[in-house]
Design a protein around this motif. Structure first.
Motif, PDB file in Angstrom:
ATOM      1  N   PRO A 193       1.447  10.778   4.135  1.00 28.27           N
ATOM      2  CA  PRO A 193       2.127  10.746   2.834  1.00 28.27           C
ATOM      3  C   PRO A 193       2.350   9.301   2.408  1.00 28.27           C
ATOM      4  O   PRO A 193       2.531   8.418   3.255  1.00 28.27           O
ATOM      5  CB  PRO A 193       3.474  11.444   3.125  1.00 28.27           C
ATOM      6  N   SER A 194       2.327   9.028   1.113  1.00 27.96           N
ATOM      7  CA  SER A 194       2.411   7.642   0.636  1.00 27.96           C
ATOM      8  C   SER A 194       3.663   6.936   1.123  1.00 27.96           C
ATOM      9  O   SER A 194       3.625   5.735   1.408  1.00 27.96           O
ATOM     10  CB  SER A 194       2.349   7.610  -0.894  1.00 27.96           C
ATOM     11  N   TRP A 236       8.126  -2.598   5.977  1.00 29.15           N
ATOM     12  CA  TRP A 236       8.434  -3.604   4.958  1.00 29.15           C
ATOM     13  C   TRP A 236       7.480  -3.445   3.779  1.00 29.15           C
ATOM     14  O   TRP A 236       7.875  -3.605   2.629  1.00 29.15           O
ATOM     15  CB  TRP A 236       8.317  -5.009   5.547  1.00 29.15           C
ATOM     16  N   GLY A 237       6.238  -3.124   4.063  1.00 27.42           N
ATOM     17  CA  GLY A 237       5.286  -2.871   2.989  1.00 27.42           C
ATOM     18  C   GLY A 237       5.654  -1.639   2.182  1.00 27.42           C
ATOM     19  O   GLY A 237       5.560  -1.635   0.948  1.00 27.42           O
ATOM     20  N   ASP A 238       6.103  -0.568   2.871  1.00 24.70           N
ATOM     21  CA  ASP A 238       6.539   0.636   2.168  1.00 24.70           C
ATOM     22  C   ASP A 238       7.693   0.323   1.218  1.00 24.70           C
ATOM     23  O   ASP A 238       7.848   0.960   0.181  1.00 24.70           O
ATOM     24  CB  ASP A 238       7.001   1.701   3.173  1.00 24.70           C
ATOM     25  N   ALA A 264      -3.364   1.375  -0.471  1.00 20.88           N
ATOM     26  CA  ALA A 264      -2.599   1.832  -1.633  1.00 20.88           C
ATOM     27  C   ALA A 264      -3.364   1.586  -2.931  1.00 20.88           C
ATOM     28  O   ALA A 264      -3.307   2.377  -3.867  1.00 20.88           O
ATOM     29  CB  ALA A 264      -1.248   1.117  -1.677  1.00 20.88           C
ATOM     30  N   ALA A 265      -4.102   0.480  -2.978  1.00 17.78           N
ATOM     31  CA  ALA A 265      -4.855   0.150  -4.182  1.00 17.78           C
ATOM     32  C   ALA A 265      -6.091   1.026  -4.357  1.00 17.78           C
ATOM     33  O   ALA A 265      -6.490   1.324  -5.484  1.00 17.78           O
ATOM     34  CB  ALA A 265      -5.261  -1.321  -4.138  1.00 17.78           C
ATOM     35  N   ARG A 286       1.663  -0.196  -7.647  1.00 14.79           N
ATOM     36  CA  ARG A 286       1.240   0.435  -8.889  1.00 14.79           C
ATOM     37  C   ARG A 286      -0.260   0.673  -8.831  1.00 14.79           C
ATOM     38  O   ARG A 286      -1.041   0.052  -9.542  1.00 14.79           O
ATOM     39  CB  ARG A 286       1.594  -0.454 -10.088  1.00 14.79           C
ATOM     40  N   PRO A 287      -0.701   1.572  -7.922  1.00 14.30           N
ATOM     41  CA  PRO A 287      -2.130   1.777  -7.713  1.00 14.30           C
ATOM     42  C   PRO A 287      -2.868   2.211  -8.969  1.00 14.30           C
ATOM     43  O   PRO A 287      -4.079   2.094  -9.045  1.00 14.30           O
ATOM     44  CB  PRO A 287      -2.188   2.868  -6.627  1.00 14.30           C
ATOM     45  N   GLN A 288      -2.125   2.722  -9.987  1.00 17.41           N
ATOM     46  CA  GLN A 288      -2.823   3.113 -11.203  1.00 17.41           C
ATOM     47  C   GLN A 288      -3.468   1.930 -11.904  1.00 17.41           C
ATOM     48  O   GLN A 288      -4.385   2.102 -12.721  1.00 17.41           O
ATOM     49  CB  GLN A 288      -1.852   3.818 -12.160  1.00 17.41           C
TER      50      GLN A 288
END
Length: 397
Positions: free
Chosen positions: A121-122, A262-264, A320-321, A388-390
Motif C-alpha cells: 500500500p502507498s 521518513w520518505g513516507d 512513487a513517481a 504528487r505522482p500525478q
C-alpha cells in the motif's frame, strides 16, 4: 504485506548481492591464487558489477511482463551456477566469467524490490522497501564478515560454495512461500526496453540516478580498497579481521532502516541532502586509516548510514513517481548504481598501488561531493514528484 514475505525477500536480496561483493575482503588471496597483479584486483568486483549492468538492462524489465515469483526463483538458481563456476575456477579468466555470470542474475535484487513496491500500500511502501533493501546492505557488508571467516578456515573458494547453496535453498523457498504475480497488461519485451530507455530523459529519474552513480562509486571506493592497506603495514590484519569491519558498516546501514518511513512522511529530499553531507564528512575519518582504526570504524559507520538512507529515499521517490512500471524504473535506476560501483572498485586498487591510501581517500571524498552537488542543483523536484505522482502521468511512455 506479511512479515515472512518481507524477510524472505530481504534474504533473497542479501544472498544475491553477496555473490557480487563477497570477494572484497579476500581480494589479496584470490589474486595470489589465480595470478592476478595488485593493480588489477579490483576487477574481481568490477566483473560482477559489469555483469550486473547487463542484467539490469536485459533482465529486470521482464518483471513488468512475467510472474516475478518465477523470475526470482530462476535467477537465484543461475546465481548459484555462477558462484559454483567461480569456486571451481582454475585460472583468473574462469573466475572473472563466473563472477560476471553471477552478477548478471544477481539483478534478482531489483525484481524483489519491484515486487515489494508493487504489492505494498502507498502508505507503507517506504517502510517495506526499507526492510527489504536492508537485505542488500546485510548482503554487501555481512558477507564481508562471513567471507573473511570462511576464507581463513577453508580458503576463498568456500565462500562461493556457501553462496551457491544459500541461493539454491532460497530459490525453492521463493516458489513455496511467495504468491504468484501474474502480469495482465500484455506488454512486449521491446516496448518495455524502450520504456526503460525513455526514463533517462526524465529530470526526476536522471537526478536521482546521478546521485546513485556518485554515491555507489564512493561506496565502492571504500569497500573494494580498504582490505589492501589493512592487510599491509602497520596493521597486518587477516582476512577474518578485515571482514569484521563489515560489522561496523552493517551497524551504520541498519541505523538508516527508518529512512523509508521518513520518505513516507514526505522528507525524502531533506534526508538525501543530510545523508550526503554526512557521507562527505565520513571520508575525513576514513582517511586516517594509516594511523587510527577507531576513526576508520567511525567513518565506516557514518558512510554506510548515509548510503542506505539515500538509496532507500531514491527508490521510494522513483517508485512513487512511476508506480505502473516499477521493475523497469528500478532496473534503469540501478544502471547508475552498477556503473558507479564498478568505477569505484576498479579505480581504488589502481590508485592505492600508485599513491597509497591517500589516493582512494581523495577519490571517495570527491565522489561524495559530486553527489551532494547533484542534489543541490536539483532542488525540490524529487520531493514534489514523490508526493504528487500525478505530475508524471503526462510523461508516460
Amino acid at each position: 504485506m506479511h512479515g515472512r514475505t518481507r524477510l524472505l525477500l530481504a534474504a533473497v536480496c542479501g544472498v544475491a548481492v553477496a555473490s557480487v561483493y563477497a570477494g572484497q575482503p579476500v581480494l589479496g588471496v584470490m589474486g595470489r591464487d589465480l595470478g592476478v597483479p595488485v593493480d588489477s584486483l579490483g576487477w574481481f568486483v568490477a566483473a560482477g558489477q559489469l555483469g550486473y549492468l547487463a542484467g539490469l538492462v536485459l533482465l529486470v524489465p521482464l518483471g513488468d511482463m512475467l510472474d516475478r515469483r518465477r523470475l526470482i526463483a530462476a535467477h537465484l538458481g543461475l546465481v548459484a551456477a555462477g558462484a559454483v563456476t567461480t569456486a571451481a575456477a582454475p585460472v583468473a579468466w574462469a573466475a572473472f566469467s563466473g563472477l560476471a555470470a553471477a552478477g548478471v542474475f544477481a539483478v534478482v535484487v531489483q525484481t524483489a524490490v519491484a515486487y515489494t513496491a508493487s504489492i505494498s500500500p502507498s502508505a507503507e511502501r517506504g517502510r517495506n522497501l526499507g526492510i527489504v533493501t536492508s537485505g542488500v546492505v546485510i548482503g554487501i557488508l555481512g558477507a564481508r564478515v562471513v567471507a573473511g571467516v570462511l576464507a581463513d578456515l577453508w580458503g576463498w573458494r568456500s565462500v562461493y560454495l556457501a553462496l551457491a547453496a544459500l541461493a539454491g535453498v532460497l530459490a525453492l523457498l521463493t516458489l513455496t512461500v511467495l504468491p504468484a504475480d501474474v502480469r495482465s497488461d500484455g506488454a512486449r519485451y521491446g516496448q518495455v526496453l524502450r520504456s526503460l530507455g525513455g526514463l533517462f530523459v526524465r529530470p526526476v529519474f536522471l537526478s536521482r540516478g546521478l546521485i546513485a552513480f556518485f554515491l555507489f562509486a564512493s561506496f565502492g571506493t571504500l569497500w573494494s580498497g580498504m582490505a589492501l592497506p589493512l592487510a599491509g603495514a602497520p596493521w597486518h590484519l587477516s582476512e577474518a579481521q578485515i571482514g569484521l569491519f563489515g560489522v561496523a558498516g552493517l551497524a551504520g546501514a541498519l541505523g538508516a532502516a527508518r529512512s523509508g518511513r521518513w520518505g513516507d512522511a514526505g522528507h525524502a529530499r531533506r534526508v538525501t541532502g543530510l545523508a550526503l553531507g554526512l557521507m562527505l564528512v565520513s571520508w575525513a575519518a576514513i582517511g586516517q586509516l594509516s594511523w587510527s582504526l577507531p576513526l576508520l570504524v567511525l567513518g565506516v559507520i557514518v558512510l554506510d548510514f548515509a548510503v542506505q538512507a539515500v538509496h532507500v529515499s531514491n527508490q521510494h521517490t522513483l517508485t512513487a513517481a512511476y508506480p505502473d512500471r516499477t521493475s523497469t524504473t528500478i532496473g534503469a535506476y540501478m544502471v547508475f548504481y552498477s556503473l558507479g560501483s564498478a568505477l569505484g572498485a576498479a579505480a581504488t586498487t589502481a590508485l592505492f598501488d600508485a599513491a597509497g591510501w591517500i589516493g582512494p581517500t581523495v577519490l571517495g571524498a570527491t565522489l561524495a561531493l559530486c553527489a551532494l552537488a547533484t542534489w543541490a542543483f536539483t532542488p525540490y523536484t524529487a520531493d514534489r514528484v514523490a508526493h504528487r505522482p500525478q505530475l508524471e502521468q503526462a510523461e508516460k511512455v
